[in-house]
Design a protein around this motif. Structure first.
Motif, mmCIF file in Angstrom:
data_model
loop_
_atom_site.group_PDB
_atom_site.id
_atom_site.type_symbol
_atom_site.label_atom_id
_atom_site.label_comp_id
_atom_site.label_asym_id
_atom_site.label_seq_id
_atom_site.Cartn_x
_atom_site.Cartn_y
_atom_site.Cartn_z
ATOM 1 N N ALA A 104 16.786 14.825 -74.858
ATOM 2 C CA ALA A 104 17.119 13.970 -73.763
ATOM 3 C C ALA A 104 16.146 13.995 -72.898
ATOM 4 O O ALA A 104 15.792 12.821 -72.121
ATOM 5 N N SER A 105 15.361 15.055 -72.696
ATOM 6 C CA SER A 105 14.265 14.941 -71.487
ATOM 7 C C SER A 105 13.232 14.330 -72.038
ATOM 8 O O SER A 105 12.163 14.329 -71.263
ATOM 9 N N GLY A 106 12.918 14.362 -73.337
ATOM 10 C CA GLY A 106 11.665 13.594 -73.943
ATOM 11 C C GLY A 106 10.707 14.210 -74.983
ATOM 12 O O GLY A 106 10.011 13.854 -75.296
ATOM 13 N N GLY A 107 11.019 15.613 -74.664
ATOM 14 C CA GLY A 107 10.079 16.577 -75.617
ATOM 15 C C GLY A 107 11.031 17.284 -76.691
ATOM 16 O O GLY A 107 12.014 16.572 -77.145
ATOM 17 N N GLU A 139 21.977 22.062 -73.787
ATOM 18 C CA GLU A 139 20.779 22.131 -73.260
ATOM 19 C C GLU A 139 19.723 20.970 -73.601
ATOM 20 O O GLU A 139 19.969 20.306 -74.726
ATOM 21 N N PHE A 140 18.799 20.851 -72.755
ATOM 22 C CA PHE A 140 18.014 19.661 -73.095
ATOM 23 C C PHE A 140 16.519 19.787 -72.363
ATOM 24 O O PHE A 140 15.865 18.805 -72.267
ATOM 25 N N ARG A 141 16.070 21.218 -72.157
ATOM 26 C CA ARG A 141 14.795 21.413 -71.712
ATOM 27 C C ARG A 141 13.857 21.360 -72.645
ATOM 28 O O ARG A 141 13.905 21.953 -73.473
ATOM 29 N N LEU A 144 6.532 23.045 -73.306
ATOM 30 C CA LEU A 144 5.218 22.884 -73.420
ATOM 31 C C LEU A 144 4.412 24.145 -74.166
ATOM 32 O O LEU A 144 3.117 24.205 -74.307
ATOM 33 N N ASP A 145 5.151 25.062 -74.177
ATOM 34 C CA ASP A 145 4.619 26.376 -74.728
ATOM 35 C C ASP A 145 4.286 26.406 -76.169
ATOM 36 O O ASP A 145 4.958 25.780 -77.076
ATOM 37 N N ASP A 146 3.125 26.940 -76.333
ATOM 38 C CA ASP A 146 2.677 27.022 -77.871
ATOM 39 C C ASP A 146 2.467 25.719 -78.502
ATOM 40 O O ASP A 146 2.701 25.519 -79.725
ATOM 41 N N ASN A 147 1.968 24.875 -77.673
ATOM 42 C CA ASN A 147 1.701 23.528 -78.210
ATOM 43 C C ASN A 147 2.787 23.032 -79.133
ATOM 44 O O ASN A 147 2.615 22.197 -79.911
ATOM 45 N N LYS A 148 3.869 22.655 -78.426
ATOM 46 C CA LYS A 148 5.087 22.242 -79.245
ATOM 47 C C LYS A 148 5.118 20.673 -78.985
ATOM 48 O O LYS A 148 5.011 20.091 -79.758
ATOM 49 N N THR A 149 5.554 20.686 -77.647
ATOM 50 C CA THR A 149 5.891 19.001 -77.350
ATOM 51 C C THR A 149 4.542 18.411 -77.516
ATOM 52 O O THR A 149 4.387 17.173 -77.888
ATOM 53 N N GLN A 150 3.265 19.117 -77.201
ATOM 54 C CA GLN A 150 2.118 18.479 -77.254
ATOM 55 C C GLN A 150 1.828 17.959 -78.580
ATOM 56 O O GLN A 150 1.133 16.782 -78.923
ATOM 57 N N SER A 151 1.964 18.819 -79.658
ATOM 58 C CA SER A 151 1.590 18.396 -81.105
ATOM 59 C C SER A 151 2.500 17.401 -81.660
ATOM 60 O O SER A 151 2.015 16.599 -82.283
ATOM 61 N N ALA A 152 3.827 17.631 -81.142
ATOM 62 C CA ALA A 152 4.530 16.523 -81.628
ATOM 63 C C ALA A 152 4.308 15.129 -81.023
ATOM 64 O O ALA A 152 4.108 14.027 -82.050
ATOM 65 N N LEU A 153 3.939 14.948 -80.084
ATOM 66 C CA LEU A 153 3.425 13.621 -79.470
ATOM 67 C C LEU A 153 2.154 13.490 -79.946
ATOM 68 O O LEU A 153 1.984 12.066 -80.240
ATOM 69 N N LEU A 154 1.202 14.225 -80.264
ATOM 70 C CA LEU A 154 0.291 14.023 -81.038
ATOM 71 C C LEU A 154 0.289 13.404 -82.408
ATOM 72 O O LEU A 154 -0.440 12.357 -82.805
ATOM 73 N N LEU A 155 1.195 13.701 -83.033
ATOM 74 C CA LEU A 155 1.475 13.203 -84.509
ATOM 75 C C LEU A 155 2.162 11.776 -84.246
ATOM 76 O O LEU A 155 1.687 10.821 -84.858
ATOM 77 N N LYS A 176 6.708 6.261 -76.772
ATOM 78 C CA LYS A 176 6.869 5.781 -75.292
ATOM 79 C C LYS A 176 7.679 6.840 -74.543
ATOM 80 O O LYS A 176 7.423 7.149 -73.367
ATOM 81 N N PHE A 177 9.004 7.078 -74.879
ATOM 82 C CA PHE A 177 9.464 7.819 -74.323
ATOM 83 C C PHE A 177 9.244 9.406 -73.955
ATOM 84 O O PHE A 177 9.368 9.826 -72.837
ATOM 85 N N GLY A 178 8.533 9.781 -74.985
ATOM 86 C CA GLY A 178 7.946 11.072 -74.750
ATOM 87 C C GLY A 178 6.956 11.180 -73.900
ATOM 88 O O GLY A 178 6.715 11.959 -73.208
ATOM 89 N N MET A 179 5.900 10.261 -74.034
ATOM 90 C CA MET A 179 4.658 10.230 -73.087
ATOM 91 C C MET A 179 5.293 9.905 -71.584
ATOM 92 O O MET A 179 4.570 10.482 -70.672
ATOM 93 N N ASP A 180 6.259 9.022 -71.566
ATOM 94 C CA ASP A 180 6.665 8.761 -70.183
ATOM 95 C C ASP A 180 7.211 9.890 -69.512
ATOM 96 O O ASP A 180 6.855 10.117 -68.351
#
Length: 475
Positions: A104-107, A139-141, A144-155, A176-180
């Protein structure tokens, strides 16, 4: 397919045979390993159990590379290299898994288990869309540790940017929700925390890095996930994502956010006598503890990842301010080499003495004779990477900028294929008859990504290398 002995003897395998091997690997992964389209990090050979970092299950997938995100990206590269729809559908499957477990937090989390418990434990975006807007105790945090949310958004970004995906509303909305959400979590000074659940507080002051008057020599057990976190190249990966997003969309907000992170890197460079960077900073811009084996320090690893990110920002923007921190940082590295030629992961604030921990007790010491084995406290790759960065920086900016766009003629494409020909041969030799690759007797996603990417580069280079590649192969 040619026998492996013949392939090993052939310096330039038939691209059709390589593509067939890629298709076999993809079939095995999608038919035997995928869970809701996503992937774990490794599996037993009998497929009875899947593993992610620190956990296992029968319906578990990983967002931490290697796993769903990097396997999906590799499959997408396969599609871009060959045009074969099998690879595109496999990449879409991985993206659907990410859509299904977006928080729910986007990542994203490090992993998600589809067997049921996670559905109740975590508050997901799909819950919000269904009208379940209050997280309660769930939980909904995002991490960004170990390229998790970053790599998901990149795909998601790479897939959504294809013309074939323009009408995939679920994909576009998830991205869009993830990048926002990611941009919203950026602190006023341009940094990011290790984890986020809401937009950053705009009232946090923008300060320059400083040495604390004192710091505890024992682990204080303080919550560190809101600190400005460079650990494991987290912000370097964010910058790479943002620059790629700008390349693909031309949305200025992505470039502006990346430049803002560059401004943070400049602020976060420690003053002399240690003009490197810490793993993490509190909101007063002082290096602080994170985990029990990550003390306040200037970091031999994170300083280099920050230097690389600054150079990337210079290449893209042409702004010399991103280059100004680098000479002092190079000089600090030169005077921080250990007697054995390595660098320490941690250098004590102000004294620059290497810091280590005692195995089991985690006492902070200057002695490296009894180190824990789960973490790299001494780094043997720094000198090589510093040399490589210096070499790249010696070239004209225009040359490096052009390389970001990839080859643009047959000779360059053929050269790219030649550069991975040996890796492609090795991939074919190591592939099991069923289509997978092993590591320590486990089916391994990291090996899939490594070999599959090499084969994709080879096939694409061969195709676009035209007559030049054909002549090179015929010799």
């Amino acid at each position: 397919m040619l026998p492996l002995s013949a392939l090993a003897a052939d310096s330039f395998p038939d691209p059709a045979e390589v593509t067939a091997a890629m298709k076999k690997a993809t079939s095995f992964y999608t038919e035997k390993l995928a869970v809701h389209g996503g992937y774990a990090s490794s599996w037993t050979k009998d497929l009875s159990m899947a593993f992610v970092e620190g956990k296992k299950g029968t319906e578990i997938i990983s967002m931490q590379p290697p796993g769903t995100t990097t396997v999906g990206l590799a499959m997408l590269k396969g599609y871009q290299a060959t045009g074969d729809a099998q690879f595109l559908e496999a990449a879409r499957g991985a993206a659907k898994a990410l859509i299904e477990c977006q928080l729910a937090s986007g990542g994203w989390l490090a992993e998600y288990d589809f067997s049921g418990a996670y559905e109740k434990k975590y508050h997901l975006r799909k819950h919000v869309l269904a009208g379940d807007t209050e997280p309660g105790k769930r939980e909904f945090r995002s991490t960004l540790d170990d390229n998790k949310t970053q790599s998901a958004l990149l795909l998601l970004l790479e897939l959504a940017s294809l013309p074939e995906s323009k009408d995939d509303q679920a994909l576009q909305d998830c991205l869009k929700f993830g990048m926002d959400s990611l941009l919203g979590a950026q602190y006023p000074n341009g940094a990011w925390p290790q984890q986020f659940e809401k937009p950053a507080d705009p009232a946090i002051p923008v300060l320059k890095a400083r040495y604390p008057a004192d710091w505890p020599r024992t682990f204080p057990k303080e919550k560190y996930t809101d600190f400005y976190t460079l650990n494991d190249g987290n912000m370097e990966k964010i910058v790479q994502l943002l620059l790629r997003a700008y390349d693909l969309t031309k949305e200025e907000r992505y470039l502006n956010s990346a430049k803002k992170t560059g401004n943070f890197f400049i602020l976060a460079q420690m003053p002399e006598p240690q003009p490197g960077w810490a793993q993490q900073y509190n909101h007063q811009m002082e290096p602080v503890w994170a985990r029990k084996f990550e003390p306040p320090c200037v970091s031999g690893g994170e300083s280099l990842s920050t230097m690389k990110a600054l150079y990337d920002l210079y290449v893209v923007t042409g702004d010399e301010k991103y280059m100004k921190p680098l000479p002092a940082a190079f000089a600090w590295y030169e005077r921080s080499v250990l007697p054995d030629g390595k660098h320490a992961r941690f250098y004590e604030l102000k004294t620059n003495k290497p810091l280590y921990f005692v195995k089991d007790t985690y006492e902070l010491v200057y002695d490296d004779s009894n180190l824990p084995t789960h973490y790299g406290f001494k780094l043997d790759w720094i000198q090589k990477d510093l040399k490589q960065l210096r070499e790249i920086m010696s070239r004209p900016r225009e040359e490096i900028l052009a390389k970001r766009s990839g080859p643009d003629n047959e000779k360059s494409w053929a050269s790219r294929a030649k550069g991975v020909a040996d890796k492609t041969v090795q991939a074919l030799k190591a592939q099991a008859p069923e289509g997978f690759w092993l590591n320590d007797e486990e089916i391994d996603a990291g090996e899939f990504v490594r070999h599959f990417n090499a084969m994709s580069i080879y096939v694409e280079g061969a195709k676009k290398g035209g007559d030049i590649f054909a002549k090179m192969r015929a010799k």
